[in-house]
Design a protein around this motif. Structure first.
Motif, PDB file in Angstrom:
ATOM      1  N   LEU A  96       1.057  -1.236  -0.022  1.00  0.00           N
ATOM      2  CA  LEU A  96      -0.190  -0.075  -0.152  1.00  0.00           C
ATOM      3  C   LEU A  96       1.271   1.331  -0.012  1.00  0.00           C
ATOM      4  O   LEU A  96       1.957   1.167   0.633  1.00  0.00           O
ATOM      5  CB  LEU A  96      -1.305   0.165   1.267  1.00  0.00           C
ATOM      6  N   LEU A  97       1.007   2.570  -1.095  1.00  0.00           N
ATOM      7  CA  LEU A  97       1.360   3.550  -0.808  1.00  0.00           C
ATOM      8  C   LEU A  97       0.591   4.579  -0.767  1.00  0.00           C
ATOM      9  O   LEU A  97      -0.629   4.716  -1.229  1.00  0.00           O
ATOM     10  CB  LEU A  97       2.240   3.742  -2.592  1.00  0.00           C
ATOM     11  N   HIS A  98       1.342   5.276  -0.361  1.00  0.00           N
ATOM     12  CA  HIS A  98       0.761   6.923   0.546  1.00  0.00           C
ATOM     13  C   HIS A  98       1.461   7.571   0.161  1.00  0.00           C
ATOM     14  O   HIS A  98       2.799   7.220   0.554  1.00  0.00           O
ATOM     15  CB  HIS A  98       0.084   7.282   1.327  1.00  0.00           C
ATOM     16  N   PRO A  99       0.739   8.896  -1.197  1.00  0.00           N
ATOM     17  CA  PRO A  99       2.129  10.416  -0.819  1.00  0.00           C
ATOM     18  C   PRO A  99       3.060  10.985   0.374  1.00  0.00           C
ATOM     19  O   PRO A  99       2.565  10.963   2.130  1.00  0.00           O
ATOM     20  CB  PRO A  99       1.583  11.385  -1.324  1.00  0.00           C
ATOM     21  N   LEU A 100       4.545  10.580   0.770  1.00  0.00           N
ATOM     22  CA  LEU A 100       5.029  11.637   1.261  1.00  0.00           C
ATOM     23  C   LEU A 100       5.939  12.638   1.196  1.00  0.00           C
ATOM     24  O   LEU A 100       6.204  12.584   0.295  1.00  0.00           O
ATOM     25  CB  LEU A 100       6.324  10.689   1.921  1.00  0.00           C
ATOM     26  N   GLY A 101       5.116  13.826   0.838  1.00  0.00           N
ATOM     27  CA  GLY A 101       6.297  15.329   0.901  1.00  0.00           C
ATOM     28  C   GLY A 101       5.213  15.479  -0.315  1.00  0.00           C
ATOM     29  O   GLY A 101       4.354  14.864  -1.541  1.00  0.00           O
ATOM     30  N   GLU A 102       5.280  16.683  -0.893  1.00  0.00           N
ATOM     31  CA  GLU A 102       4.730  17.509  -1.955  1.00  0.00           C
ATOM     32  C   GLU A 102       5.570  16.502  -3.525  1.00  0.00           C
ATOM     33  O   GLU A 102       4.330  16.765  -4.004  1.00  0.00           O
ATOM     34  CB  GLU A 102       5.393  18.683  -2.359  1.00  0.00           C
ATOM     35  N   LYS A 103       6.492  16.468  -3.424  1.00  0.00           N
ATOM     36  CA  LYS A 103       7.305  15.607  -4.597  1.00  0.00           C
ATOM     37  C   LYS A 103       6.637  14.245  -5.219  1.00  0.00           C
ATOM     38  O   LYS A 103       7.387  13.763  -5.657  1.00  0.00           O
ATOM     39  CB  LYS A 103       7.929  15.905  -5.392  1.00  0.00           C
ATOM     40  N   SER A 104       5.958  14.263  -4.475  1.00  0.00           N
ATOM     41  CA  SER A 104       5.637  12.183  -4.409  1.00  0.00           C
ATOM     42  C   SER A 104       5.059  12.040  -5.912  1.00  0.00           C
ATOM     43  O   SER A 104       3.953  13.017  -6.229  1.00  0.00           O
ATOM     44  CB  SER A 104       4.581  11.478  -3.355  1.00  0.00           C
ATOM     45  N   PRO A 105       5.582  10.764  -6.489  1.00  0.00           N
ATOM     46  CA  PRO A 105       4.689  10.146  -7.191  1.00  0.00           C
ATOM     47  C   PRO A 105       4.009   9.602  -7.296  1.00  0.00           C
ATOM     48  O   PRO A 105       2.857   9.540  -8.028  1.00  0.00           O
ATOM     49  CB  PRO A 105       5.936   9.307  -8.442  1.00  0.00           C
ATOM     50  N   ILE A 106       3.237   9.597  -5.904  1.00  0.00           N
ATOM     51  CA  ILE A 106       1.804   9.007  -5.697  1.00  0.00           C
ATOM     52  C   ILE A 106       0.770  10.230  -5.440  1.00  0.00           C
ATOM     53  O   ILE A 106      -0.067   9.866  -5.763  1.00  0.00           O
ATOM     54  CB  ILE A 106       1.901   8.040  -4.525  1.00  0.00           C
ATOM     55  N   ALA A 107       1.047  10.664  -4.952  1.00  0.00           N
ATOM     56  CA  ALA A 107       0.625  11.971  -5.166  1.00  0.00           C
ATOM     57  C   ALA A 107      -0.167  12.532  -6.687  1.00  0.00           C
ATOM     58  O   ALA A 107      -1.443  13.005  -6.399  1.00  0.00           O
ATOM     59  CB  ALA A 107       1.187  13.481  -4.574  1.00  0.00           C
ATOM     60  N   GLY A 108       1.120  12.525  -7.616  1.00  0.00           N
ATOM     61  CA  GLY A 108       0.672  12.666  -8.750  1.00  0.00           C
ATOM     62  C   GLY A 108      -0.125  11.443  -9.406  1.00  0.00           C
ATOM     63  O   GLY A 108      -1.129  11.983 -10.411  1.00  0.00           O
ATOM     64  N   PHE A 109      -0.101  10.525  -8.826  1.00  0.00           N
ATOM     65  CA  PHE A 109      -1.024  10.253  -8.880  1.00  0.00           C
ATOM     66  C   PHE A 109      -2.247   9.436  -9.107  1.00  0.00           C
ATOM     67  O   PHE A 109      -3.635   9.463  -9.254  1.00  0.00           O
ATOM     68  CB  PHE A 109      -0.168   8.117  -8.829  1.00  0.00           C
ATOM     69  N   LEU A 110      -2.375   9.908  -7.282  1.00  0.00           N
ATOM     70  CA  LEU A 110      -4.020   9.517  -7.115  1.00  0.00           C
ATOM     71  C   LEU A 110      -4.869  11.463  -7.967  1.00  0.00           C
ATOM     72  O   LEU A 110      -5.786  11.215  -7.212  1.00  0.00           O
ATOM     73  CB  LEU A 110      -3.998  10.547  -5.473  1.00  0.00           C
ATOM     74  N   GLN A 111      -4.115  11.359  -8.146  1.00  0.00           N
ATOM     75  CA  GLN A 111      -4.638  13.144  -8.457  1.00  0.00           C
ATOM     76  C   GLN A 111      -5.033  13.292 -10.034  1.00  0.00           C
ATOM     77  O   GLN A 111      -5.921  13.590 -10.022  1.00  0.00           O
ATOM     78  CB  GLN A 111      -3.907  15.016  -8.824  1.00  0.00           C
ATOM     79  N   LYS A 112      -4.476  11.431 -10.485  1.00  0.00           N
ATOM     80  CA  LYS A 112      -5.142  11.625 -11.379  1.00  0.00           C
ATOM     81  C   LYS A 112      -6.648  10.223 -11.301  1.00  0.00           C
ATOM     82  O   LYS A 112      -7.046  10.016 -12.306  1.00  0.00           O
ATOM     83  CB  LYS A 112      -4.230  10.481 -12.681  1.00  0.00           C
ATOM     84  N   ASN A 113      -6.042   9.378 -10.046  1.00  0.00           N
ATOM     85  CA  ASN A 113      -6.874   8.596  -9.938  1.00  0.00           C
ATOM     86  C   ASN A 113      -7.542   8.939  -8.699  1.00  0.00           C
ATOM     87  O   ASN A 113      -6.351   8.026  -7.740  1.00  0.00           O
ATOM     88  CB  ASN A 113      -5.804   7.037  -9.843  1.00  0.00           C
ATOM     89  N   LYS A 114      -8.504   9.256  -8.219  1.00  0.00           N
ATOM     90  CA  LYS A 114      -8.982   9.637  -6.931  1.00  0.00           C
ATOM     91  C   LYS A 114      -8.472   8.578  -5.985  1.00  0.00           C
ATOM     92  O   LYS A 114      -9.408   8.820  -4.514  1.00  0.00           O
ATOM     93  CB  LYS A 114     -10.088  10.855  -6.912  1.00  0.00           C
ATOM     94  N   ALA A 115      -9.769   7.996  -6.511  1.00  0.00           N
ATOM     95  CA  ALA A 115      -9.621   6.540  -5.829  1.00  0.00           C
ATOM     96  C   ALA A 115      -8.913   5.822  -5.230  1.00  0.00           C
ATOM     97  O   ALA A 115      -8.912   4.469  -4.810  1.00  0.00           O
ATOM     98  CB  ALA A 115     -11.142   5.748  -5.939  1.00  0.00           C
ATOM     99  N   GLY A 116      -7.371   5.884  -6.013  1.00  0.00           N
ATOM    100  CA  GLY A 116      -6.493   5.273  -6.031  1.00  0.00           C
ATOM    101  C   GLY A 116      -6.870   3.688  -6.676  1.00  0.00           C
ATOM    102  O   GLY A 116      -6.999   3.785  -7.603  1.00  0.00           O
ATOM    103  N   GLY A 117      -5.745   3.216  -7.177  1.00  0.00           N
ATOM    104  CA  GLY A 117      -5.476   1.979  -8.271  1.00  0.00           C
ATOM    105  C   GLY A 117      -4.418   1.245  -7.570  1.00  0.00           C
ATOM    106  O   GLY A 117      -3.487   1.703  -6.925  1.00  0.00           O
ATOM    107  N   MET A 118      -4.597   0.655  -8.570  1.00  0.00           N
ATOM    108  CA  MET A 118      -2.802  -0.596  -8.645  1.00  0.00           C
ATOM    109  C   MET A 118      -2.231   0.645  -9.782  1.00  0.00           C
ATOM    110  O   MET A 118      -1.704   1.003 -10.505  1.00  0.00           O
ATOM    111  CB  MET A 118      -2.907  -1.406 -10.217  1.00  0.00           C
ATOM    112  N   HIS A 119      -0.481   0.592  -9.407  1.00  0.00           N
ATOM    113  CA  HIS A 119       0.241   1.377  -9.134  1.00  0.00           C
ATOM    114  C   HIS A 119       1.751   1.089 -10.385  1.00  0.00           C
ATOM    115  O   HIS A 119       1.993   1.372 -11.415  1.00  0.00           O
ATOM    116  CB  HIS A 119       0.736   2.116  -7.743  1.00  0.00           C
ATOM    117  N   HIS A 120       2.050  -0.411  -9.349  1.00  0.00           N
ATOM    118  CA  HIS A 120       2.903  -1.566 -10.107  1.00  0.00           C
ATOM    119  C   HIS A 120       2.926  -2.868  -9.937  1.00  0.00           C
ATOM    120  O   HIS A 120       2.498  -2.612  -8.935  1.00  0.00           O
ATOM    121  CB  HIS A 120       4.046  -0.918 -10.030  1.00  0.00           C
ATOM    122  N   ILE A 121       4.013  -3.529 -10.738  1.00  0.00           N
ATOM    123  CA  ILE A 121       3.973  -4.916  -9.788  1.00  0.00           C
ATOM    124  C   ILE A 121       5.335  -5.267 -10.054  1.00  0.00           C
ATOM    125  O   ILE A 121       6.116  -3.936 -10.613  1.00  0.00           O
ATOM    126  CB  ILE A 121       3.788  -6.395 -11.455  1.00  0.00           C
TER     127      ILE A 121
END
Length: 174
Positions: A96-121
């Motif tokens: 499970l991934l959650h953003p840490l910091g303003e430049k987090s790649p996960i923050a960008g992912f969640l901006q596009k996918n508000k509910a979250g989702g599969m990020h990588h394998i």
């Protein structure tokens, strides 16, 4: 096959052109024969599937309290810009991934996918440096010049999703 193993053991640094037959049994009891190119590195098992989540505590609670899974504590990884939590599944894990910091790649992912989702394998490899060399030769883009230390304390690299059929692939040293 023995010739291929001998060449790999000898430490050849060039791409080997020989192939070895491999038989794969399908669930329908059919077999499929395919040629697998010899390589100086070996692809291993699926280590984890990573899921970006907008609410880490809620996701931890779901996997632990609702599904009854073993869930790790939250671990910050500032160098990757994420908080991670691992969910043990027996044969693999969820990360499970959650953003840490303003430049987090996960923050960008969640901006596009508000509910979250599969990020990588994440797939294990036995020699990450040899994998990098061969993948570069095959024109597969790697998202960093050198491996970084991942959540398991081992070297990792990420392959560009446009080169991997739309999937962000992490390779981790086994």
């Amino acid at each position: 096959m023995a010739a291929c193993v001998g060449k790999v053991a000898a430490g050849l640094l060039t791409r080997l052109q020989t192939t070895a037959p491999t038989v794969r049994t399908l669930s329908m009891s059919h077999s499929l024969t395919q040629k697998v190119p010899c390589s100086l590195w070996k692809l291993g098992r699926l280590n984890h599937v990573a899921i970006a989540v907008p609410n880490l505590e809620k996701a931890q609670s779901f996997y632990k309290s609702v599904l009854g899974a073993q869930v790790s504590e939250t671990v910050p990884l500032p160098e990757h810009g994420v908080y991670t939590v691992f969910v043990e599944l027996g044969n693999t894990k969820l990360e499970l991934l959650h953003p840490l910091g303003e430049k987090s790649p996960i923050a960008g992912f969640l901006q596009k996918n508000k509910a979250g989702g599969m990020h990588h394998i994440c797939i294990e490899v036995d020699d990450i440096k040899a994998a990098m060399t061969e993948l570069k030769e095959k024109k597969i883009r790697i998202l960093s010049e050198e491996p970084k230390i991942g959540a398991h304390g081992k070297p990792v690299i990420f392959l560009h999703p446009k080169d991997c059929d739309g999937v962000l692939v992490e390779l981790e040293q086994a």
